[in-house]
Design a protein around this motif. Structure first.
Motif: not given
Length: 248
Positions: A17, A88, A112
């Motif tokens: 993350h 995500a 991401l």
């Protein structure tokens, strides 16, 4: 959906993350708040694949860290049944509207989400050029953010910067638009730039960053090229000598 009490030892940060969790004054204030009032907003988590009772945090990494520092053994959480790609995307969407996001955080968050969308099989015609062509993926990301599709693409370009240069962007020593231009330099040229920034005590403005990129593309950028361009900026910052009427 009702939250459940979860053993804090069974929770884990979302792997890769992009959002920084720092032990600073804001964290200290959050720890104090949790110690006096508990966690008011439950975390959002998902069960990790191939585990029996281990969970990955989607939203609430700062609250998780503060709870650890406060010595809590359990935290309230909502459990969502999501695969990693959906998780995500949710992680990015939950955090993009936070105040004071660093450019690096937003850049890697967009990346991401882009990669998750790609793995889900949606179109990802996101190119590396600043002037857009096909922007379907950028539009998908921009729909959930305050940035335009072109700005999303430019943020993702920042992920091509080496960490030392990206730190200078986060510290506001290099502005966003010049940073996008510098992202097109190769890693060796970027490392040389970091060294010359230290030597010259100057960072490139937009015009200089564009020149650095042009030289890199046409003939390759040397430390001497970088030093000469940065020295111009430093020379331009020297104070003008003023003479008094009496001296004249």
């Amino acid at each position: 959906m009702n939250s459940v009490k979860m053993d804090i030892g069974k929770l884990h940060p979302f792997e890769g993350h992009p959002f920084k969790v720092q032990d600073n004054e804001e964290m200290d204030a959050l720890v104090e708040s949790i110690q006096s009032q508990g966690i008011l907003t439950p975390l959002i988590v998902r069960k990790k694949e191939n585990t029996t009772d281990e969970y990955e945090i989607i939203s609430g990494h700062r609250r998780y860290r503060a709870a650890m520092k406060a010595g809590l053994e359990t935290v309230p959480a909502f459990i969502y049944a999501l695969d990693r790609n959906a998780a995500a995307i949710m992680l990015v969407d939950c955090n993009l509207h936070r105040e004071r996001l660093l450019p690096s955080e937003k850049a890697f968050a967009y990346k991401l989400k882009l990669e998750a969308i790609k793995r889900q099989g949606k179109r990802t015609d996101l190119t590396s050029d600043q002037v857009g062509r096909k922007l379907e993926s950028a539009e998908l990301i921009a729909n959930k953010s305050d940035d335009s599709k072109t700005q999303v693409r430019r943020y993702i370009r920042l992920t091509y910067l080496i960490p030392e240069l990206l730190d200078l962007v986060d510290e506001k020593r290099i502005a966003f638009t010049p940073a996008v231009e510098l992202s097109y330099l190769n890693e060796v040229e970027q490392a040389d730039l970091v060294e010359e920034i230290s030597v010259c005590d100057a960072t490139p403005n937009l015009s200089q960053a564009q020149r650095l990129r042009a030289i890199s593309r046409e003939e390759g950028l040397t430390p001497e090229d970088i030093g000469e361009i940065l020295a111009e900026e430093k020379a331009n910052q020297r104070p003008t000598v003023k003479f008094s009427v009496e001296r004249l």
